[in-house]
Design a protein around this motif. Structure first.
Motif, PDB file in Angstrom:
ATOM      1  N   ALA A 166       0.824  -1.202   0.000  1.00 54.66           N
ATOM      2  CA  ALA A 166       0.000   0.000   0.000  1.00 54.66           C
ATOM      3  C   ALA A 166       0.860   1.255   0.000  1.00 54.66           C
ATOM      4  O   ALA A 166       0.394   2.344  -0.340  1.00 54.66           O
ATOM      5  CB  ALA A 166      -0.938   0.009   1.209  1.00 54.66           C
ATOM      6  N   GLY A 219      -8.621  -0.430   3.880  1.00 49.43           N
ATOM      7  CA  GLY A 219      -8.875  -1.233   2.687  1.00 49.43           C
ATOM      8  C   GLY A 219     -10.316  -1.205   2.240  1.00 49.43           C
ATOM      9  O   GLY A 219     -10.665  -1.827   1.223  1.00 49.43           O
ATOM     10  N   ILE A 225      -5.905  -4.969   2.562  1.00 50.37           N
ATOM     11  CA  ILE A 225      -5.221  -4.191   3.592  1.00 50.37           C
ATOM     12  C   ILE A 225      -5.836  -4.576   4.930  1.00 50.37           C
ATOM     13  O   ILE A 225      -7.052  -4.679   5.044  1.00 50.37           O
ATOM     14  CB  ILE A 225      -5.377  -2.679   3.368  1.00 50.37           C
ATOM     15  CG1 ILE A 225      -4.691  -2.251   2.065  1.00 50.37           C
ATOM     16  CG2 ILE A 225      -4.811  -1.889   4.546  1.00 50.37           C
ATOM     17  CD1 ILE A 225      -4.899  -0.788   1.734  1.00 50.37           C
ATOM     18  N   ARG A 238      -0.128  -1.467   9.592  1.00 48.14           N
ATOM     19  CA  ARG A 238      -0.809  -1.765   8.327  1.00 48.14           C
ATOM     20  C   ARG A 238      -0.106  -2.908   7.616  1.00 48.14           C
ATOM     21  O   ARG A 238       1.100  -2.862   7.372  1.00 48.14           O
ATOM     22  CB  ARG A 238      -0.839  -0.533   7.414  1.00 48.14           C
ATOM     23  CG  ARG A 238      -1.635  -0.767   6.135  1.00 48.14           C
ATOM     24  CD  ARG A 238      -1.658   0.467   5.254  1.00 48.14           C
ATOM     25  NE  ARG A 238      -0.334   0.808   4.747  1.00 48.14           N
ATOM     26  CZ  ARG A 238      -0.061   1.919   4.058  1.00 48.14           C
ATOM     27  NH1 ARG A 238      -1.019   2.791   3.823  1.00 48.14           N
ATOM     28  NH2 ARG A 238       1.164   2.153   3.622  1.00 48.14           N
ATOM     29  N   SER A 274      -0.137  -5.070   4.142  1.00 48.49           N
ATOM     30  CA  SER A 274      -0.677  -4.976   2.776  1.00 48.49           C
ATOM     31  C   SER A 274       0.111  -5.855   1.814  1.00 48.49           C
ATOM     32  O   SER A 274       1.034  -5.391   1.142  1.00 48.49           O
ATOM     33  CB  SER A 274      -0.678  -3.519   2.301  1.00 48.49           C
ATOM     34  OG  SER A 274       0.605  -2.933   2.412  1.00 48.49           O
TER      35      SER A 274
END
Length: 431
Positions: free
Chosen positions: A39, A183, A351, A399, A401
């Protein structure tokens, strides 16, 4: 695509996909690594990186008449056509810029300064390049800025929350396609339809930077006036932003050389490699689509490829959250909290925001890195996170991703490492 838990690519295809990308399993120094920070900038297609070197090595100016210049012009034409292929856009103008963020400021300015109205509408979840542009030009033009609130349950923005702010005085709506923290996908089709029912003359700008690599965009279903993408988050390279503008948006007053056509937006000589990269990305997604479709139509193949990416990533997301037989997913690992955990995975890109007990988010990121995993902290001290996190009532999160070139065993390895970190710091905290 009625597969609530997604569907993995066949094993042989997964191996071939991985081989088309740089550094999926190892970092540039050859050390084993899981790059779960896509991301922030996705893993790169080898063909895209090679295109930059091959095309940018050519010194010729594309605005000349000789053979190599014409070759570079053809690359630009093909790349612009492929931007339209990605978006299913007809007509309009393709605008190449240094960054998608820079383009967003240009797009917002053109509408805010030239379209009558007393207010502009955006959402609390927007990237700063959109939110700050809207704030700046609302102030400069004396327009009110109305901000749609987030939904802490879904991690997104409700359609009613946006359309409830729009009236006959709204000149511009700026909304993102998906949150880069939760997300959550925003229902752009419904928002655009409902917004135009209220105000048919409304201009709509969409930030698709986060969503474009993960799901299909169809401007024939979502008729917006401008939309931007960033190749560095879409298997491509940094130093490039691509936008599309509708015919009416393209002719709004904007910075340009006086002798250029009214709908021309580029300033200075074009960089043909930007367009070559877009073509390589499109070629790749079409190749994926060709594994599941016999069509010879480029848009059809592209749509099939993106849809299959979405299914594979949904399956990765399901495995990340729920695990497999004998291995707990994030939802079940003791000491791990999954934020904004909306059950309908079809409404989410790949995500996940988490926290680990006993670990500050930045410290957790360091612990993952020590074990060969790259993730990223989203904390309130960051200009890229504060507004969004506060809207959710969060102080921060880690996070996670991944991307479609990851495979189920990559997810399993991440879950095992997460369990190890959680156990280690749960014991340390208890001691």
């Amino acid at each position: 695509m009625d597969k609530p838990k997604g569907e993995f690519f066949p094993d042989a295809l997964q191996r071939e996909i991985k081989d088309r990308f740089h550094y999926v399993d190892h970092d540039p120094n050859g050390r084993a690594r899981l790059f779960f920070e896509n991301a922030g900038g996705s893993l790169r297609l080898k063909a895209a990186v090679e295109a930059v070197a091959r095309i940018d090595a050519i010194p010729d100016c594309p605005e000349r008449i000789h053979e190599i210049a014409v070759y570079l012009q053809d690359i630009q034409v093909a790349g612009a056509a492929d931007v339209r292929t990605m978006l299913n856009a007809k007509g309009g103008t393709v605008y190449a810029s240094l960054t998608a963020s820079g383009a967003m400021f240009d797009l917002v300015r053109a509408v805010a300064e030239n379209v009558p109205g007393d207010n502009m509408v955006t959402t609390v979840l927007e990237h700063p390049s959109s939110f700050d542009a809207m704030t700046l030009y609302a102030q400069r033009t004396g327009k009110a800025l109305r901000v749609a609130r987030s939904n802490p349950t879904t991690g997104g923005i409700d359609v009613e929350e946006v359309v409830g702010l729009i009236d006959q005085g709204t000149c511009l709506l700026s909304v993102m396609y998906a949150s880069n923290i939760s997300g959550a996908k925003i229902d752009i089709e419904a928002i655009v339809r409902r917004a135009r029912e209220i105000n048919p003359d409304l201009y709509v700008i969409v930030d698709a930077v986060q969503h474009a690599p993960h799901g299909l965009i169809d401007l024939q279903r979502t008729p917006v006036d401008a939309i931007n993408i960033a190749p560095y988050k879409f298997f491509g390279c940094r130093g490039s932003g691509l936008s599309w503008l509708s015919d009416r948006a393209a002719v709004l007053p904007h910075h340009k050389l006086a002798g250029k056509k009214p709908d021309f937006w580029d300033l200075g000589s074009a960089a043909p490699w930007q367009f070559a990269v877009i073509t390589e990305i499109t070629n790749y997604v079409c190749w994926l689509g060709s594994q599941f479709s016999d069509s010879q139509d480029r848009r059809t193949l592209y749509a099939c490829g993106i849809d299959r990416i979405a299914l594979h990533e949904r399956a990765l997301l399901a495995r990340l959250l729920d695990g497999t037989d004998g291995r707990a997913g994030l939802r079940a690992i003791p000491g791990v909290k999954v934020f904004l955990d909306y059950e309908d995975l079809s409404k989410r890109d790949l995500i996940v925001a988490i926290a680990l007990d006993g670990l500050e988010h930045t410290q957790a990121v360091r612990e993952y890195e020590r074990r060969g995993v790259i993730v990223y902290e989203r904390v309130a001290s960051s200009i890229y996170s504060r507004r969004m996190l506060e809207s959710f009532g969060l102080e921060g999160a880690v996070r996670v991703s991944p991307i479609h070139c990851h495979v189920p065993t990559d997810i399993d390895r991440f879950l095992e490492i997460t369990r190890e970190i959680s156990e280690a710091f749960t014991v340390a905290e208890a001691g």
